[in-house]
Write a protein that holds these residues in place. Structure first.
Motif, PDB file in Angstrom:
ATOM      1  N   ALA A 159       0.852  -1.196   0.000  1.00  0.00           N
ATOM      2  CA  ALA A 159       0.000   0.000   0.000  1.00  0.00           C
ATOM      3  C   ALA A 159       0.886   1.243   0.000  1.00  0.00           C
ATOM      4  O   ALA A 159       1.969   1.236   0.561  1.00  0.00           O
ATOM      5  N   GLY A 160       0.468   2.273  -0.669  1.00  0.00           N
ATOM      6  CA  GLY A 160       1.209   3.532  -0.646  1.00  0.00           C
ATOM      7  C   GLY A 160       0.247   4.666  -0.401  1.00  0.00           C
ATOM      8  O   GLY A 160      -0.605   4.956  -1.236  1.00  0.00           O
ATOM      9  N   TRP A 161       0.354   5.268   0.766  1.00  0.00           N
ATOM     10  CA  TRP A 161      -0.565   6.353   1.126  1.00  0.00           C
ATOM     11  C   TRP A 161       0.177   7.681   1.118  1.00  0.00           C
ATOM     12  O   TRP A 161       1.296   7.764   1.607  1.00  0.00           O
ATOM     13  N   PRO A 162      -0.459   8.707   0.560  1.00  0.00           N
ATOM     14  CA  PRO A 162       0.267   9.969   0.393  1.00  0.00           C
ATOM     15  C   PRO A 162       0.293  10.883   1.615  1.00  0.00           C
ATOM     16  O   PRO A 162      -0.671  10.956   2.365  1.00  0.00           O
ATOM     17  N   VAL A 163       1.423  11.553   1.754  1.00  0.00           N
ATOM     18  CA  VAL A 163       1.566  12.654   2.712  1.00  0.00           C
ATOM     19  C   VAL A 163       1.829  13.898   1.851  1.00  0.00           C
ATOM     20  O   VAL A 163       2.705  13.889   0.986  1.00  0.00           O
ATOM     21  N   HIS A 164       1.017  14.950   2.040  1.00  0.00           N
ATOM     22  CA  HIS A 164       1.128  16.174   1.226  1.00  0.00           C
ATOM     23  C   HIS A 164       1.587  17.335   2.095  1.00  0.00           C
ATOM     24  O   HIS A 164       1.155  17.459   3.236  1.00  0.00           O
ATOM     25  N   LEU A 165       2.391  18.204   1.493  1.00  0.00           N
ATOM     26  CA  LEU A 165       2.742  19.468   2.147  1.00  0.00           C
ATOM     27  C   LEU A 165       2.138  20.630   1.360  1.00  0.00           C
ATOM     28  O   LEU A 165       2.310  20.713   0.136  1.00  0.00           O
ATOM     29  N   TYR A 166       1.416  21.482   2.076  1.00  0.00           N
ATOM     30  CA  TYR A 166       0.878  22.716   1.499  1.00  0.00           C
ATOM     31  C   TYR A 166       1.496  23.898   2.226  1.00  0.00           C
ATOM     32  O   TYR A 166       1.767  23.814   3.429  1.00  0.00           O
TER      33      TYR A 166
END
Ligand SMILES: C[S@@+](CC[C@H](N)C(=O)[O-])C[C@H]1O[C@@H](n2cnc3c(N)ncnc32)[C@H](O)[C@@H]1O
Length: 174
Positions: A159-166
């Motif tokens: 599984a690959g779950w995203p971490v986002h930076l805004y």
């Protein structure tokens, strides 16, 4: 045996590390929130980062009383009570006027609801206050992330779950 259900809603260690990589190092004047902090694990790992100034503040907001109590116990056990405050409150009712860094692991509806609250918080310094916002799993609709990394939780092979930076500006109430 299955892990307790609530642990399924906690950010896996690798995702916490990825989030930390996006926002570290912290500055003396940083105020770091985990909105919907669960058992407090994210802020505890953040606050334990070597070199974090003594003045950096960490605030967890959690609506569920049991989870807020668990977070407080974990914070106390970690010896970080002087740095991490846990507020048991509906996140939509909190003033984020001092926030410089925010971590969010919420469902898309939760992100939709919290966005105007976070970005509408003026903080006394007028509009244009910059906030670093990290989301795990879901995206902040209508905004463009500046970085994204996929992480594979240790317990979910493949599984690959995203971490986002805004990096967004709080514009104050309109
Ligand atoms: C997916 S869990 C994430 C927990 C923690 N941030 C972590 O990463 O391990 C979402 C948390 O948000 C909390 N939550 C949901 N709605 C909330 C609200 N309106 N105000 C405060 N907390 C809320 C839930 O009780 C739950 O603990």
């Amino acid at each position: 045996m299955l892990a307790p259900r609530k642990k399924l809603w906690s950010t896996p260690e690798r995702a916490v590390t990825a989030a930390l990589d996006f926002v570290a190092p912290f500055k003396e004047e940083d105020v770091v929130y985990d909105v919907g902090c669960g058992d407090g694990r994210v802020l505890i790992k953040f606050a334990m980062l070597e070199g974090t100034p003594a003045g950096t503040k960490f605030v967890g907001v959690e609506i569920d009383e049991d989870r807020a109590s668990e977070a407080r116990e974990n914070v106390e056990r970690s010896g970080l009570s002087d740095r991490i405050a846990i507020i048991c409150e509906n996140a939509l009712m909190v003033d984020y006027g001092d926030a410089t860094v925010v971590f969010l692991y919420l469902i898309p509806r939760g992100l939709r609801l919290i966005k105007p609250v976070l970005l509408g918080s003026e903080g006394g310094g007028g509009g244009g206050r910059k906030i670093k916002i990290v989301t795990y799993m879901s995206e902040f609709e209508g905004e463009t992330f500046v970085s994204k990394v996929n992480v594979e939780p240790a317990h979910q092979k493949g599984a690959g779950w995203p971490v986002h930076l805004y990096e967004l500006e709080a514009h104050g109430a309109v």
